[in-house]
Design a protein around this motif. Structure first.
Motif: not given
Ligand code: SF4
Length: 314
Positions: A42, A44-45, A53-54, A56-57, A59, A100-101, A131, A171
């Motif tokens: 991702c 964002n990671r 990452g977010c 709360y993330c 996976n 992930y993305t 995303r 985010r």
């Molecule tokens: S929730 Fe989705 S966008 Fe956010 S860090 Fe995790 S994989 Fe990436």
């Protein structure tokens, strides 16, 4: 307010437009989604858009057993299809690129993965979780090409339409970027789904309900909703322990989801009504309800109110 009468899209037993019913209408048989982990990461990671990452993330909280990149997607599909055939008598399948993305790779790699999924004779389409900031022109062209004769759905994570919340939860994208992604995907034959979460620290019920109006204004075909929940090993779990994340009660979530559904046009199918992280890693909230109890708590609340999805749409 005058109530809009339920349309044929509203399942009279459920009082909303369930994605299961939507799929049956579209494909004429029972269709299940089969999750695969194609080994993506991702932005964002990995640092290209953000790190960590977010908040709360994790996976592992949304990946069923049997989806691991050590297995080929064909092996994961076989396992998932066999499970859904046994459990639900499903006849056809949508391969869901979930973890992930799933547009974050070269166009050649994406084409190989998506086409391999679509090659299976029992697969009617693919669903691609991603995303808003990870859709190259080439990826959209590829998805549009596949969508000419197959079902192709892009699931965009928005989570909140409030940019301050998006910043606080790390985010890594804005509402404007989400709107731009929707505009670029629109008119290409691609079905659109948005993921939303309710219960962020600092979020009001009223501001979440405004999201129903945003969804109504966009060519959204389906939605996924869930409560914010903290799972082990995330920043959100730390915030919970520090008293900075106060989870919603089940009653608060239930009331707001029903308010939301009443404001959401009936044409938008509901793919998910709540989140269900595995018990072993769930930190908070712990409502002690099984999946079917969560589902029927919404159905029964709509019944109790005498309302249905879209009844408050002007
Ligand atoms: S929730 Fe989705 S966008 Fe956010 S860090 Fe995790 S994989 Fe990436």
């Amino acid at each position: 307010m005058t109530r809009v009468q339920p349309t044929p899209m509203i399942n009279p037993d459920l009082r909303f437009n369930s994605y299961g019913s939507w799929l049956r209408r579209r494909f004429g048989c029972r269709v299940s989604k089969v999750n695969v982990d194609a080994g993506f990461t991702c932005p964002n990671r990995d640092g290209s858009r953000g790190v960590g990452g977010c908040i709360y993330c994790d996976n592992s909280s949304f990946s069923p057993p049997g989806t691991q990149p050590a297995l080929t997607i064909e092996q994961q599909m076989a396992e998932g299809m066999s499970y859904h055939r046994r459990r639900l008598n499903s006849e056809r399948f949508i391969v869901y690129f979930q973890k992930y993305t799933n547009t974050y790779s070269s166009e050649e790699a994406l084409a190989d993965l998506y086409r391999r999924a679509l090659d299976h004779p029992d697969v009617v389409g693919i669903s691609v979780g991603t995303r808003p900031d990870a859709l190259s022109d080439g990826a959209i062209d590829l998805l549009a090409e596949l969508a000419r004769d197959r079902y192709v759905c892009v699931e965009l994570g928005l989570q909140s339409m409030d940019d301050e919340i998006l910043t606080r939860i790390n985010r890594g994208h804005t509402l404007a970027e989400y709107r731009e992604a929707v505009a670029r995907l629109t008119g290409r034959g691609i079905a659109l789904c948005t993921h939303l979460i309710y219960g962020f620290p600092g979020e009001s019920r009223e501001s979440f309900l405004e999201t129903a109006e945003l969804m109504a204004s966009l060519p959204m075909e389906s939605l996924k909703l869930h409560q914010l929940h903290a799972v082990a090993g995330t920043r959100l779990a730390d915030l919970y322990r520090q008293g900075e994340f106060i989870p919603l009660t089940h009653g608060e979530y239930l009331a707001t989801v029903c308010d939301f559904l009443e404001r959401l046009p009936a044409r938008i199918a509901i793919q998910r009504l709540y989140g269900s992280a595995p018990l072993a890693i769930r930190v908070a909230p712990t409502w002690g309800l099984k999946n079917n109890q969560m589902w029927y708590s919404v159905v029964n609340e709509l019944k109790r109110r005498g309302s249905w999805q879209g009844c408050r749409v002007e």
